[in-house]
Design an enzyme around this catalytic site. Sequence first.
Site, PDB file in Angstrom:
ATOM      1  N   LYS A 116       0.813  -1.222   0.000  1.00 24.41           N
ATOM      2  CA  LYS A 116       0.000   0.000   0.000  1.00 24.41           C
ATOM      3  C   LYS A 116       0.844   1.269   0.000  1.00 24.41           C
ATOM      4  O   LYS A 116       0.484   2.262  -0.624  1.00 24.41           O
ATOM      5  CB  LYS A 116      -0.951  -0.007   1.201  1.00 24.41           C
ATOM      6  CG  LYS A 116      -2.073  -1.032   1.090  1.00 24.41           C
ATOM      7  CD  LYS A 116      -3.020  -0.907   2.281  1.00 24.41           C
ATOM      8  CE  LYS A 116      -4.246  -1.773   2.102  1.00 24.41           C
ATOM      9  NZ  LYS A 116      -3.960  -3.200   1.977  1.00 24.41           N
ATOM     10  N   HIS A 234     -14.651  -4.059   8.390  1.00 23.37           N
ATOM     11  CA  HIS A 234     -13.966  -3.655   7.162  1.00 23.37           C
ATOM     12  C   HIS A 234     -14.196  -4.641   6.025  1.00 23.37           C
ATOM     13  O   HIS A 234     -13.453  -4.633   5.052  1.00 23.37           O
ATOM     14  CB  HIS A 234     -12.460  -3.472   7.402  1.00 23.37           C
ATOM     15  CG  HIS A 234     -12.141  -2.479   8.486  1.00 23.37           C
ATOM     16  ND1 HIS A 234     -12.353  -1.131   8.337  1.00 23.37           N
ATOM     17  CD2 HIS A 234     -11.670  -2.658   9.743  1.00 23.37           C
ATOM     18  CE1 HIS A 234     -12.006  -0.519   9.456  1.00 23.37           C
ATOM     19  NE2 HIS A 234     -11.585  -1.420  10.325  1.00 23.37           N
ATOM     20  N   GLU A 274      -9.848   1.406  -5.605  1.00 22.83           N
ATOM     21  CA  GLU A 274     -10.698   1.724  -4.467  1.00 22.83           C
ATOM     22  C   GLU A 274     -10.376   3.112  -3.925  1.00 22.83           C
ATOM     23  O   GLU A 274      -9.205   3.461  -3.742  1.00 22.83           O
ATOM     24  CB  GLU A 274     -10.524   0.675  -3.366  1.00 22.83           C
ATOM     25  CG  GLU A 274     -10.876  -0.731  -3.827  1.00 22.83           C
ATOM     26  CD  GLU A 274     -11.045  -1.709  -2.679  1.00 22.83           C
ATOM     27  OE1 GLU A 274     -10.855  -1.299  -1.517  1.00 22.83           O
ATOM     28  OE2 GLU A 274     -11.371  -2.875  -2.941  1.00 22.83           O
ATOM     29  N   ASN A 294      -7.024  -3.350  -6.332  1.00 25.88           N
ATOM     30  CA  ASN A 294      -7.097  -4.805  -6.323  1.00 25.88           C
ATOM     31  C   ASN A 294      -6.838  -5.298  -7.730  1.00 25.88           C
ATOM     32  O   ASN A 294      -7.633  -5.039  -8.646  1.00 25.88           O
ATOM     33  CB  ASN A 294      -8.476  -5.268  -5.837  1.00 25.88           C
ATOM     34  CG  ASN A 294      -8.669  -4.975  -4.362  1.00 25.88           C
ATOM     35  OD1 ASN A 294      -7.952  -5.494  -3.526  1.00 25.88           O
ATOM     36  ND2 ASN A 294      -9.618  -4.111  -4.053  1.00 25.88           N
ATOM     37  N   ARG A 296      -7.226  -7.843  -9.581  1.00 29.41           N
ATOM     38  CA  ARG A 296      -7.952  -9.085  -9.861  1.00 29.41           C
ATOM     39  C   ARG A 296      -9.422  -8.754 -10.056  1.00 29.41           C
ATOM     40  O   ARG A 296      -9.842  -7.616  -9.884  1.00 29.41           O
ATOM     41  CB  ARG A 296      -7.803 -10.064  -8.692  1.00 29.41           C
ATOM     42  CG  ARG A 296      -8.218  -9.436  -7.356  1.00 29.41           C
ATOM     43  CD  ARG A 296      -8.249 -10.434  -6.230  1.00 29.41           C
ATOM     44  NE  ARG A 296      -8.374  -9.817  -4.930  1.00 29.41           N
ATOM     45  CZ  ARG A 296      -9.482  -9.324  -4.409  1.00 29.41           C
ATOM     46  NH1 ARG A 296     -10.595  -9.340  -5.125  1.00 29.41           N
ATOM     47  NH2 ARG A 296      -9.506  -8.788  -3.203  1.00 29.41           N
TER      48      ARG A 296
END
Length: 646
Positions: A116, A234, A274, A294, A296
């Site tokens: 991240k 989450h 996101e 992500n 995928r």
Amino acid sequence: MFKKILIANRGEIAARIARTAHRLGVATVAVYSDADAEAAHVAAADEAVRIGPPAPAESYLRAERIIEAALATGSQAIHPGYGFLSENPDFVEAVEAAGLTFIGPSARAIRAMGLKDAAKALMEAAGVPVVPGYHGDNQDDAHLEGAADAIGYPVLIKAVAGGGGKGMRKVARAADFPAALAAARSEARGAFGNDAVLIEKYIERPRHIEVQVFGDGADAVHLYERDCSLQRRHQKVIEEAPAPGMTPEMRAAMGEAAVRAAEAIGYRGAGTVEFIVDGAGGLRPDRFWFMEMNTRLQVEHPVTEAVTGLDLVEWQLRVAAGEGLPMRQDDIPLTGHAFEARLYAEDVPAGFLPATGRLTHLAFPPGLRVDTGVRPGDAISPFYDPMIAKIVAHGPTRAVALNRLARGLEDTQVAGSVTNLAFLGRLARHAGFAAGDVDTGLIERDLAALAAAPGPAPEHLAAALLAAADPGGGALAGFSLWAPLRRSLTLSRDGDEITGAVMFEGPDLAAVEIAEATLAAHREGEGWRVGGRSPGRVLKAGGAIHVFAGAAGTFSFAPVDPLERAAAAGAGTDVIEAPMPGLVKSIAVVAGDEVTQGQPLAILEAMKMEHALAAPRAGRVAEVLAAAGAQVEAGAALIRLEEDEA
């Protein structure tokens, strides 16, 4: 186009990929562990290969076995689905080194977005807005605490290699930071083998909006947004597309940012960018920030397919086979609204604990898209994610789509395991959600009402007693008016017993006595109508009686034979038991230790989550009955306290 592909996954996503592949004339190979030998995804494929024991580390995560299976079956490509090896760049390189095609992005793109902190730096350079925070390499505790002070509380600690809410902690005060940091590091180390973290500003009224992107390695397009704000721990619960309150300006800004993110890494295939969005005061183009990408296909991709009319798996196969982007940005349609609800085997009132069980009954109403990897008779095991199905509703407007979802949830029937079905139904009928007033804190704020487990009404009890008393099969056909049949019964539900009596006054008439009330009933079709109302469908399955009562939920009862009652009393509060099947991750005490009420005694790992087991009272540990590393069943005794002499 490929002639044969191997699907390196299980459950609903493997079955869903197989459907599209077959529509395109592509043969499919499934892989399975011993726990999945008879699974639905195996039946959905043209052939299947065993890859190991139930534990994922010995089967679905064994890259070399999956590649061997692909080569042995003559497969040309491997589709990873999501989870497992789908975002593992080493797996991508091994697939390509074996002369196979990986249906997904390059290893370089996965690595670029895998951590991240590095991803955020890359996005900043690409002109994508990122959340204020610290994403540096200095992982000294004091330095991180200083960074949190500089950002300003509340802050969010996140594992740099995280996902699914693991290694994440919200910290509201500076005094709480050291303990939260230690907990986040420990969880991240166990889940990802990497305890590095980043610190971000916590957005008080956050919305989770993600953009579906698709690239061919050079160019990229977006397929609009999904709102995934309804979350607990989450993790997403209900997703929708498009996002409520979305404006053309906001959509254009988010879409352009997502496309920049994809093109910055030469992205190929389906991916999701996101964003965290500040929902206070409505959606504004300057109030969204990149969270992660992500690399995928996402679990919630069906809502995008519903509003665009496109098949993302088809796109994946075509691009992986060497085609360019199937459509230009301006040609991608957006029609109506769609919702997806994730149906899980989990005990909501017990804190959403994952559950197991054998599905003795499973039925979905017509008119909805249902992606599932289980069938009636299948078992929900402790080894994998406990998802039963994804239920998707589409309509011309948000209100219509939400009504269809709510009604569909009410008409869904599951027996054999506790589920979150009633919780999903209450969420779909939530006034704030219906009004589009959504944010990631909605479930937590109204959790008491959403997670409540109301008991059965008298008509539901009467329906269960009638089912237990009614011999069926025409046994009442010889009924004599002068000799009515009366049966006294006892049913058990969640440890409580309900006693009652049924008086059959004819083959189609009865009176049910419960406590001091008497309810009249008459036969209607295959069931009974009680007090002039239908209590819902009643089903005998798996040795239990299930009343599917629509919005009220599902109530399951077990007939009690008074001659076979267990004589032994339970262990009471002296024994700490495993609430579900799982792995004993650690034991924090030894015999002789003094403990206080609420003190953590052990950690149980199940369904990819860690659960702390606390002391029910103060006392002394008499014995430790399980060791770290042991696989235990639900109800297994782990620790015994000395008897409380008080």
